[in-house]
Design a protein around this motif. Structure first.
Motif, PDB file in Angstrom:
ATOM      1  N   ILE A 132      30.878  20.178 -70.532  1.00  0.00           N
ATOM      2  CA  ILE A 132      29.743  19.623 -71.198  1.00  0.00           C
ATOM      3  C   ILE A 132      30.163  18.093 -71.876  1.00  0.00           C
ATOM      4  CG2 ILE A 132      28.330  19.706 -73.163  1.00  0.00           C
ATOM      5  CD1 ILE A 132      27.916  22.782 -72.830  1.00  0.00           C
ATOM      6  N   LEU A 133      31.490  18.236 -72.436  1.00  0.00           N
ATOM      7  CA  LEU A 133      32.126  17.006 -72.979  1.00  0.00           C
ATOM      8  C   LEU A 133      32.037  15.800 -71.895  1.00  0.00           C
ATOM      9  CD1 LEU A 133      34.523  18.432 -75.510  1.00  0.00           C
ATOM     10  CD2 LEU A 133      32.402  17.486 -76.003  1.00  0.00           C
ATOM     11  N   LEU A 134      32.638  16.083 -70.728  1.00  0.00           N
ATOM     12  CA  LEU A 134      32.779  15.156 -69.744  1.00  0.00           C
ATOM     13  C   LEU A 134      31.677  14.708 -69.243  1.00  0.00           C
ATOM     14  CD1 LEU A 134      35.782  16.934 -67.645  1.00  0.00           C
ATOM     15  CD2 LEU A 134      35.968  14.729 -68.870  1.00  0.00           C
ATOM     16  N   ILE A 135      30.394  15.549 -68.950  1.00  0.00           N
ATOM     17  CA  ILE A 135      29.197  15.385 -68.540  1.00  0.00           C
ATOM     18  C   ILE A 135      28.653  14.348 -69.369  1.00  0.00           C
ATOM     19  CG2 ILE A 135      27.036  15.928 -67.960  1.00  0.00           C
ATOM     20  CD1 ILE A 135      28.239  18.474 -66.705  1.00  0.00           C
ATOM     21  N   LEU A 136      28.885  14.372 -70.662  1.00  0.00           N
ATOM     22  CA  LEU A 136      28.106  13.576 -71.899  1.00  0.00           C
ATOM     23  C   LEU A 136      28.974  12.578 -72.145  1.00  0.00           C
ATOM     24  CD1 LEU A 136      26.983  16.404 -74.337  1.00  0.00           C
ATOM     25  CD2 LEU A 136      25.618  15.381 -72.683  1.00  0.00           C
ATOM     26  N   GLY A 137      30.225  12.191 -71.736  1.00  0.00           N
ATOM     27  CA  GLY A 137      30.882  11.290 -71.991  1.00  0.00           C
ATOM     28  C   GLY A 137      31.508  11.319 -73.576  1.00  0.00           C
ATOM     29  N   MET A 138      31.685  12.455 -73.914  1.00  0.00           N
ATOM     30  CA  MET A 138      31.818  12.588 -75.260  1.00  0.00           C
ATOM     31  C   MET A 138      33.461  13.253 -75.367  1.00  0.00           C
ATOM     32  SD  MET A 138      29.893  15.389 -78.083  1.00  0.00           S
ATOM     33  CE  MET A 138      30.423  15.350 -79.692  1.00  0.00           C
ATOM     34  N   PHE A 139      34.249  12.140 -76.272  1.00  0.00           N
ATOM     35  CA  PHE A 139      35.590  12.542 -76.471  1.00  0.00           C
ATOM     36  C   PHE A 139      36.314  12.793 -74.993  1.00  0.00           C
ATOM     37  CE2 PHE A 139      33.999  14.602 -80.406  1.00  0.00           C
ATOM     38  CZ  PHE A 139      34.203  13.561 -80.940  1.00  0.00           C
ATOM     39  N   THR A 140      35.918  11.650 -74.170  1.00  0.00           N
ATOM     40  CA  THR A 140      36.229  11.900 -72.576  1.00  0.00           C
ATOM     41  C   THR A 140      37.657  12.170 -72.409  1.00  0.00           C
ATOM     42  OG1 THR A 140      34.211  10.553 -72.037  1.00  0.00           O
ATOM     43  CG2 THR A 140      36.165  10.678 -70.381  1.00  0.00           C
TER      44      THR A 140
END
Length: 208
Positions: A132-140
């Motif tokens: 989820i983090l990678l898809i959202l670009g969050m704390f990549t």
């Protein structure tokens, strides 16, 4: 008194790992890697499947999470990790062992005997969160690093599959942490939160 000397990055490196013009490249890599992790962890956590072309695109019913986050008739919490560790240990002997490090065999024995009840749910939930983090670009950068740690563990245990490819993409995303999430939430999160090594010029002075 001496000052830090900053070595200038090559132009290609700055363009690839720090420029917003290449953010779309990292978007593709990031979403692919995140999707791989989300698909891998979804069933382990929720029991169902991800099938956007079916009648239930995000199924949360099923028994694929048996042995991961919940106990079933024939499997306890984390038993999937215990079984995986046991199979890896079996391949650690002989002239061409699949597990090449003695210290990792010790770790696998710990996972088989004791640690699986904790690491089973941790791995399952971690895969979903990383995806989820990678898809959202969050704390990549952090998400990519944690994913690489999981991939390395699978490879140390003798499992190749897509893990080498995922590790390669994850390492590149770690290097591109500044712009990999530009088309994503990091575009707003990183400037708001800042980074621990963001120091002023005066703070870069040190005693020789």
């Amino acid at each position: 008194m001496a000052k830090y000397i900053e070595i200038e990055e090559p132009r290609v490196s700055r363009w690839l790992f720090a420029s917003t013009t290449t953010a779309w490249l990292w978007l593709v890599a990031r979403v692919w890697l995140g999707w791989e992790w989300l698909q891998s962890g979804w069933g382990k956590v929720f029991g169902g499947n991800i099938d956007f072309f079916g009648t239930d695109p995000l199924s949360i019913t099923g028994d694929r999470n048996c042995g991961w986050v919940r106990a079933c008739a024939d499997a306890g919490v984390g038993d999937a990790v215990a079984g995986y560790s046991a199979r890896a240990i079996e391949g650690a002997s002989g002239p061409h062992p699949s597990v090449g490090f003695g210290w990792y065999v010790n770790f696998l024995e710990f996972m088989r005997d004791t640690g699986h009840t904790f690491f089973g749910p941790l791995v399952a939930i971690g895969e979903v969160v990383i995806g989820i983090l990678l898809i959202l670009g969050m704390f990549t950068g952090i998400a990519a690093f944690l994913g690489a740690v999981l991939n390395f563990n699978f490879m140390f245990a003798g499992t190749a599959g897509v893990n080498p490819g995922m590790v390669l993409v994850a390492i590149l995303l770690v290097l591109a942490w500044r712009n990999a999430g530009w088309i994503g939430l990091d575009r707003w999160l990183l400037p708001k939160l800042g980074v621990p090594w963001d120091r002023t010029a005066e703070e870069r002075v040190t005693v020789a």
